[in-house]
Design a protein around this motif. Structure first.
Motif, PDB file in Angstrom:
ATOM      1  N   ILE A  84      -3.446   7.810 -10.815  1.00  0.00           N
ATOM      2  CA  ILE A  84      -3.497   8.287  -9.648  1.00  0.00           C
ATOM      3  C   ILE A  84      -4.522   7.510  -8.939  1.00  0.00           C
ATOM      4  O   ILE A  84      -4.587   6.768  -7.933  1.00  0.00           O
ATOM      5  CB  ILE A  84      -3.160   9.657  -9.125  1.00  0.00           C
ATOM      6  N   VAL A  85      -5.686   7.721  -9.437  1.00  0.00           N
ATOM      7  CA  VAL A  85      -6.998   7.002  -8.969  1.00  0.00           C
ATOM      8  C   VAL A  85      -6.885   5.584  -8.629  1.00  0.00           C
ATOM      9  O   VAL A  85      -7.258   5.264  -7.554  1.00  0.00           O
ATOM     10  CB  VAL A  85      -8.314   7.431  -9.902  1.00  0.00           C
ATOM     11  N   PHE A  86      -6.468   4.954  -9.483  1.00  0.00           N
ATOM     12  CA  PHE A  86      -6.212   3.397  -9.613  1.00  0.00           C
ATOM     13  C   PHE A  86      -5.088   3.157  -8.537  1.00  0.00           C
ATOM     14  O   PHE A  86      -5.132   1.957  -7.864  1.00  0.00           O
ATOM     15  CB  PHE A  86      -6.119   2.700 -10.818  1.00  0.00           C
ATOM     16  N   LEU A  87      -4.155   3.684  -8.539  1.00  0.00           N
ATOM     17  CA  LEU A  87      -2.923   3.205  -7.529  1.00  0.00           C
ATOM     18  C   LEU A  87      -3.647   3.540  -6.260  1.00  0.00           C
ATOM     19  O   LEU A  87      -3.258   2.631  -5.309  1.00  0.00           O
ATOM     20  CB  LEU A  87      -1.790   4.074  -7.557  1.00  0.00           C
ATOM     21  N   ALA A 109       0.991  -1.355   0.098  1.00  0.00           N
ATOM     22  CA  ALA A 109      -0.087  -0.018  -0.074  1.00  0.00           C
ATOM     23  C   ALA A 109       0.925   1.239  -0.072  1.00  0.00           C
ATOM     24  O   ALA A 109       0.681   2.231  -0.586  1.00  0.00           O
ATOM     25  CB  ALA A 109      -0.905  -0.082   1.349  1.00  0.00           C
ATOM     26  N   GLU A 110       1.944   1.378   0.851  1.00  0.00           N
ATOM     27  CA  GLU A 110       3.046   2.272   0.892  1.00  0.00           C
ATOM     28  C   GLU A 110       3.614   2.564  -0.423  1.00  0.00           C
ATOM     29  O   GLU A 110       3.502   3.738  -0.895  1.00  0.00           O
ATOM     30  CB  GLU A 110       3.901   1.868   1.861  1.00  0.00           C
ATOM     31  N   THR A 111       3.960   1.545  -1.194  1.00  0.00           N
ATOM     32  CA  THR A 111       4.488   1.614  -2.236  1.00  0.00           C
ATOM     33  C   THR A 111       3.693   2.411  -3.352  1.00  0.00           C
ATOM     34  O   THR A 111       3.892   2.963  -4.305  1.00  0.00           O
ATOM     35  CB  THR A 111       5.116   0.084  -2.946  1.00  0.00           C
ATOM     36  N   TYR A 112       2.275   1.782  -3.571  1.00  0.00           N
ATOM     37  CA  TYR A 112       1.440   2.254  -4.482  1.00  0.00           C
ATOM     38  C   TYR A 112       1.236   3.853  -4.228  1.00  0.00           C
ATOM     39  O   TYR A 112       1.016   4.314  -5.148  1.00  0.00           O
ATOM     40  CB  TYR A 112       0.028   1.301  -4.055  1.00  0.00           C
ATOM     41  N   ARG A 113       1.260   4.058  -3.022  1.00  0.00           N
ATOM     42  CA  ARG A 113       0.915   5.586  -2.779  1.00  0.00           C
ATOM     43  C   ARG A 113       1.991   6.444  -3.169  1.00  0.00           C
ATOM     44  O   ARG A 113       1.789   7.393  -3.886  1.00  0.00           O
ATOM     45  CB  ARG A 113       0.585   5.784  -1.230  1.00  0.00           C
ATOM     46  N   GLU A 114       3.169   6.014  -3.044  1.00  0.00           N
ATOM     47  CA  GLU A 114       4.445   6.607  -3.364  1.00  0.00           C
ATOM     48  C   GLU A 114       4.660   6.753  -5.037  1.00  0.00           C
ATOM     49  O   GLU A 114       4.631   7.655  -5.686  1.00  0.00           O
ATOM     50  CB  GLU A 114       5.762   5.863  -3.051  1.00  0.00           C
ATOM     51  N   TRP A 115       3.903   5.627  -5.706  1.00  0.00           N
ATOM     52  CA  TRP A 115       3.932   5.745  -7.146  1.00  0.00           C
ATOM     53  C   TRP A 115       2.727   6.474  -7.723  1.00  0.00           C
ATOM     54  O   TRP A 115       2.976   7.309  -8.769  1.00  0.00           O
ATOM     55  CB  TRP A 115       3.953   4.343  -7.787  1.00  0.00           C
ATOM     56  N   ALA A 116       1.801   6.774  -6.979  1.00  0.00           N
ATOM     57  CA  ALA A 116       0.791   7.623  -7.121  1.00  0.00           C
ATOM     58  C   ALA A 116       1.037   8.957  -7.129  1.00  0.00           C
ATOM     59  O   ALA A 116       0.869   9.501  -8.126  1.00  0.00           O
ATOM     60  CB  ALA A 116      -0.408   7.512  -6.239  1.00  0.00           C
ATOM     61  N   LYS A 117       1.993   9.345  -6.191  1.00  0.00           N
ATOM     62  CA  LYS A 117       2.599  10.691  -6.035  1.00  0.00           C
ATOM     63  C   LYS A 117       3.449  10.921  -7.462  1.00  0.00           C
ATOM     64  O   LYS A 117       3.478  12.134  -7.898  1.00  0.00           O
ATOM     65  CB  LYS A 117       3.386  10.755  -4.790  1.00  0.00           C
TER      66      LYS A 117
END
Length: 85
Positions: free
Chosen positions: A59-62, A40-48
């Protein structure tokens, strides 16, 4: 940035006869909870990063993937609470 180490094998979660089954289940559930949190942390980092690169739709999907990973943790925690009383 946190990096999730994927050098471990997902298929190695077999029942180990040297550890009582309930203890093994506790260890597995705790591992899966930590694993999902890391993802989850990784997905949020990649969303940024996606935001920085004008990928607004991505961003929405990540972020959704991050939320679903944490929702799965709720299920794992419920299972854990039945074992680790």
């Amino acid at each position: 940035m946190s990096h999730h180490d994927h050098d471990h094998h997902h298929d190695n979660h077999e029942t180990n006869t040297t550890i009582p089954f309930d203890k093994k289940m506790v260890k597995l559930l705790e591992h899966w909870i930590n694993h999902n949190t890391d993802h989850a942390e990784t997905y949020r980092e990649w969303a940024k990063k996606a935001k920085e690169n004008d990928m607004e739709k991505v961003i929405v999907f990540l972020n959704e993937a991050a939320e679903r990973s944490l929702e799965i943790n709720i299920i794992f925690k419920k299972a854990l609470s039945l074992i680790a009383k």
